[in-house]
Design a protein around this motif. Sequence first.
Motif, PDB file in Angstrom:
ATOM      1  N   TYR A 100       0.844  -1.211   0.000  1.00 28.73           N
ATOM      2  CA  TYR A 100       0.000   0.000   0.000  1.00 28.73           C
ATOM      3  C   TYR A 100       0.877   1.257   0.000  1.00 28.73           C
ATOM      4  CZ  TYR A 100      -3.525   3.388   1.522  1.00 28.73           C
ATOM      5  OH  TYR A 100      -4.352   4.470   1.617  1.00 28.73           O
ATOM      6  N   GLY A 101       0.596   2.138  -0.946  1.00 28.04           N
ATOM      7  CA  GLY A 101       1.273   3.440  -0.947  1.00 28.04           C
ATOM      8  C   GLY A 101       2.653   3.440  -1.563  1.00 28.04           C
ATOM      9  N   SER A 121       2.318   4.376  -5.669  1.00 32.63           N
ATOM     10  CA  SER A 121       1.865   5.743  -5.913  1.00 32.63           C
ATOM     11  C   SER A 121       3.013   6.722  -5.665  1.00 32.63           C
ATOM     12  CB  SER A 121       0.661   6.081  -5.035  1.00 32.63           C
ATOM     13  OG  SER A 121       0.906   5.762  -3.692  1.00 32.63           O
ATOM     14  N   LYS A 181      -5.495   5.373   6.525  1.00 31.71           N
ATOM     15  CA  LYS A 181      -5.177   5.106   5.116  1.00 31.71           C
ATOM     16  C   LYS A 181      -6.291   4.315   4.437  1.00 31.71           C
ATOM     17  CE  LYS A 181      -0.182   5.209   5.603  1.00 31.71           C
ATOM     18  NZ  LYS A 181       1.062   4.436   5.612  1.00 31.71           N
ATOM     19  N   GLN A 182      -6.831   3.317   5.147  1.00 33.43           N
ATOM     20  CA  GLN A 182      -7.879   2.479   4.558  1.00 33.43           C
ATOM     21  C   GLN A 182      -9.145   3.304   4.324  1.00 33.43           C
ATOM     22  OE1 GLN A 182      -5.446   1.307   6.579  1.00 33.43           O
ATOM     23  NE2 GLN A 182      -4.812   0.210   4.755  1.00 33.43           N
ATOM     24  N   ILE A 184      -9.271   6.527   3.734  1.00 34.05           N
ATOM     25  CA  ILE A 184      -9.023   7.413   2.594  1.00 34.05           C
ATOM     26  C   ILE A 184      -9.227   6.647   1.291  1.00 34.05           C
ATOM     27  CG2 ILE A 184      -7.182   8.641   1.327  1.00 34.05           C
ATOM     28  CD1 ILE A 184      -6.104   9.505   4.116  1.00 34.05           C
ATOM     29  N   THR A 185      -8.687   5.439   1.239  1.00 37.94           N
ATOM     30  CA  THR A 185      -8.835   4.629   0.031  1.00 37.94           C
ATOM     31  C   THR A 185     -10.299   4.280  -0.219  1.00 37.94           C
ATOM     32  OG1 THR A 185      -6.633   3.729   0.398  1.00 37.94           O
ATOM     33  CG2 THR A 185      -8.046   2.530  -1.131  1.00 37.94           C
ATOM     34  N   ARG A 202      -8.092   6.958  -3.282  1.00 39.71           N
ATOM     35  CA  ARG A 202      -6.675   7.344  -3.349  1.00 39.71           C
ATOM     36  C   ARG A 202      -5.850   6.547  -2.345  1.00 39.71           C
ATOM     37  NH1 ARG A 202      -7.893  13.780  -2.772  1.00 39.71           N
ATOM     38  NH2 ARG A 202      -9.454  13.887  -4.422  1.00 39.71           N
ATOM     39  N   GLU A 203      -4.548   6.502  -2.593  1.00 39.77           N
ATOM     40  CA  GLU A 203      -3.637   5.859  -1.657  1.00 39.77           C
ATOM     41  C   GLU A 203      -2.666   6.885  -1.094  1.00 39.77           C
ATOM     42  OE1 GLU A 203      -1.424   2.385  -2.785  1.00 39.77           O
ATOM     43  OE2 GLU A 203      -3.221   1.144  -2.935  1.00 39.77           O
ATOM     44  N   VAL A 204      -2.453   6.803   0.202  1.00 33.96           N
ATOM     45  CA  VAL A 204      -1.456   7.676   0.821  1.00 33.96           C
ATOM     46  C   VAL A 204      -0.086   7.070   0.534  1.00 33.96           C
ATOM     47  CG1 VAL A 204      -0.660   8.683   2.990  1.00 33.96           C
ATOM     48  CG2 VAL A 204      -3.098   8.194   2.658  1.00 33.96           C
ATOM     49  N   PRO A 205       0.832   7.861  -0.038  1.00 33.11           N
ATOM     50  CA  PRO A 205       2.139   7.269  -0.345  1.00 33.11           C
ATOM     51  C   PRO A 205       2.856   6.789   0.911  1.00 33.11           C
ATOM     52  CG  PRO A 205       2.098   9.636  -0.827  1.00 33.11           C
ATOM     53  CD  PRO A 205       0.705   9.236  -0.499  1.00 33.11           C
ATOM     54  N   SER A 206       3.641   5.733   0.743  1.00 35.90           N
ATOM     55  CA  SER A 206       4.395   5.164   1.855  1.00 35.90           C
ATOM     56  C   SER A 206       5.233   6.240   2.521  1.00 35.90           C
ATOM     57  CB  SER A 206       5.281   4.048   1.322  1.00 35.90           C
ATOM     58  OG  SER A 206       6.237   3.677   2.274  1.00 35.90           O
ATOM     59  N   ASP A 222      -0.708  14.200   1.495  1.00 33.74           N
ATOM     60  CA  ASP A 222      -0.064  13.822   0.234  1.00 33.74           C
ATOM     61  C   ASP A 222      -1.063  13.192  -0.735  1.00 33.74           C
ATOM     62  OD1 ASP A 222       2.641  14.623   0.854  1.00 33.74           O
ATOM     63  OD2 ASP A 222       2.643  12.983   2.301  1.00 33.74           O
ATOM     64  N   ILE A 250      -2.185  -3.432   4.325  1.00 38.59           N
ATOM     65  CA  ILE A 250      -1.081  -2.754   3.656  1.00 38.59           C
ATOM     66  C   ILE A 250      -0.425  -3.711   2.653  1.00 38.59           C
ATOM     67  CG2 ILE A 250       1.141  -1.543   4.138  1.00 38.59           C
ATOM     68  CD1 ILE A 250      -1.188  -0.026   5.165  1.00 38.59           C
ATOM     69  N   ARG A 251      -0.934  -4.943   2.632  1.00 37.60           N
ATOM     70  CA  ARG A 251      -0.423  -5.994   1.744  1.00 37.60           C
ATOM     71  C   ARG A 251       1.038  -6.346   2.040  1.00 37.60           C
ATOM     72  NH1 ARG A 251      -3.820  -2.826  -1.414  1.00 37.60           N
ATOM     73  NH2 ARG A 251      -2.169  -1.655  -2.458  1.00 37.60           N
ATOM     74  N   ASP A 290       5.818   0.352   7.113  1.00 38.01           N
ATOM     75  CA  ASP A 290       4.501   0.738   6.626  1.00 38.01           C
ATOM     76  C   ASP A 290       3.369   0.100   7.425  1.00 38.01           C
ATOM     77  OD1 ASP A 290       4.679   2.426   4.046  1.00 38.01           O
ATOM     78  OD2 ASP A 290       6.256   0.928   3.814  1.00 38.01           O
TER      79      ASP A 290
END
Lengths: 318, 441
Positions: free
Chosen positions: A307-308, A311, B242-243, B245-246, B251-255, B261, B381-382, B407
């Motif tokens: 995740y993230g 992007s 983060k979840q 927001i998605t 959208r995804e918050v960058p790592s 962001d 976060i996979r 993360d």
Amino acid sequence: MENGTKLWVSSSPHIRSDLTTQKIMLNVLIALVPAFLVSVYVFGISALLITIICVATCVLTEYVFEYLRKKPITISDLSACVTGVLIAFNLPVKAPWWLCIIGSVFAIAIVKQLFGGIGHNFLNPALAGRAFLLASWPTRMTGINYIPVDVTTEATPLGIVKEGLDIALPSNMQMFLGFPGVYGAIGEISALALLIGGIYLIARGIISWRIPTFYLATVLVMALFFGEDPIFQLCAGGLMLGAFFMATDYVSSPTTPVGQIIFAVGCGLLTMIIRKFGGYPEGVSYSILLMNCAAPLIQKYTMPKVYGISSQKEEVAE
Amino acid sequence: MSPNLATFRGGSHPPQSKEATKDKPLVIAEVPNEVIIPMSMHIGAPCKPVVKRGDHVYLGQKIGEAQGFVSVPIHSSVSGKVKAVEPRQHPNGELVESVIIENDGKDELPPDLEIPPHYETLTPEEVVNYIKEFGLVGIGGATFPTHVKLTIPEGKSVDTVVLNGAECEPYITCDDRLMKDYPDKVIEGLKIIMHALGVNNGKIGIEDNKPEAIEIMTKAAENESNIEVVPLKTKYPQGAEKQLITATTGREVPSGGLPADAGVVVNNVGTAAQIATSFQTGQPFYETLLTCTGEAVNNPQNMLVRLGTPFQEVIDQCGGFKVEPGKIISGGPMMGVAQFTTEVPVIKSTSGILCFTPEQAQLPEPTDCIKCGKCTEVCPIRLQPYQISAYALQDDWDECDALHVKDCIECGSCAFVCPAKRPLLSTFRTAKRALAQKGRK
């Protein structure tokens, strides 16, 4: 709070799901029941005896090994029982008692425990046990050994095809049901029974649908490609047993979704290549064992996108 | 509910256990004779006490001065006399400088109480400043000062405000209660936040296990063309920043980045309601909504509790313990913090006081990992939790880093589903700490 009251303190999470290793293994055993019933129906008391010997040997081997190495005894997790049943299911009905014992000891002591016990075997123990027996006692593990004494047939359906024997093949319906007149290793003959068990495992969330689905689909496509009868190829030999119960072994297969698909397609390709061009009539065991060896590499190169992470890369690219 | 509910990938389904309190009315807790107010109820530098022993304080009077930007002032939750300023046990497990105040029972307000002008007449900077002075922090868990969230760094732009009404933690129902009882406050708070950020797009994410809250909030937002209530699939951790927001924006918050962001600012519905209350009354953040529940408590309730009230006091007001408790958790069972004692005070982020029986408190013994991959399926976060854990147990922090342990949002889904009952998250915390230390060297 009054003095003396004891509060547990631990880091979160503070709850755990009901699922345990033991429950998973129990579900696998339940899923194997239909195939077991068919094997007893077709092969009689011999199938029952082979299964009992294999399970007992596996459990005992695990116990003795862990006892000698002063490690926690883990036989209650039922994984040794599963291995025992799977070894039995891969043996011919005429397998002598000592062959059952040697295969089981090899699977548990060498393949499972020497590598660190549950969760550490890089090969499927049952399949490695079968491969060991096939390499060591080939005459006991092939051909006529799969046929009960009171039957006139001389070969398994895949054997008939391989040797080009002048014997009528069972119909596709017979192949699917596993009887009458369909022979093979005691637990592999009934596609229907194995399918019921496999679907049960998928429905219970024990195994992922990906490995069996892509394994079977690859075999189907390859059969069409080679101009073989796809139904026959899907029902024949150890494919159903392998696809649902052996290739799905957690430890020796990838956990990533893409990895599982690559692994399963690899199993399917190798199975059909061995069946078509190999020296043995059946290729399920070796194809899964070969893909077991490739599993860590497949895992490494199929890690899902975190995740993230991408992007961020895209942003950099912009 | 619609079949295409907003959601994220991964996640698990722990038992919700919300039945005990989900339909119970909101109870205003009795104010205790003494409150313990720690000088740290937020992420960032602790406050410096500005009162001393013997001082008289008003309800809502500032008793701790913020230190630096990432810090908010702390206020008294009662009127009365300061009994002591000394270190006390904090729900985070540490001893923290605290102001102990004897309640005179008068709830006397400061004579100079100022009610702020309507927010629309204020500039965004003025609104943010009020929010800081009201002592507002994100009460969803991380206690990040709200004014910091509302101050967008140079070069970043935000176009959406998401309110978190997911309440995905099992047992906890106070946000549900809040949305059902005070929908207008939530909307008002959201509008103030949107005004402070100059943003025209507001969303409120609510899990679909709260159909009444969804209905009531949707109705309350009826006349607000730029506010949308987004029903979310009930799945843990749907309310993780983060979840959420998605799920709500795609959208995804960058790592390593912030929600900003991804052009989003997230606030809890409780924070929004507190903002609205403070702007209405001029009074700072001195009481909070929480759910006191669990199988070991007699009468589980949703309560409005003054900050600084000891846990034991809240539990006593819920009829005390039904059985001898085995574990007391501040927060929910997935991310809450187990307590050594019930003498710790309720702080700004206390969303729940969860009392487990001794049977529930004892976790099963871990066995060997069977590499079933369940942890990888649920990780929002996979990540590959079982692999990271194996490296962490060998102190191979570099490999943990390469597998993105930093993360990890510490939701605990992996440890929850693990059939081998392995304490996966604990090992990640260790790895993250080791990596942070290494980074400092």
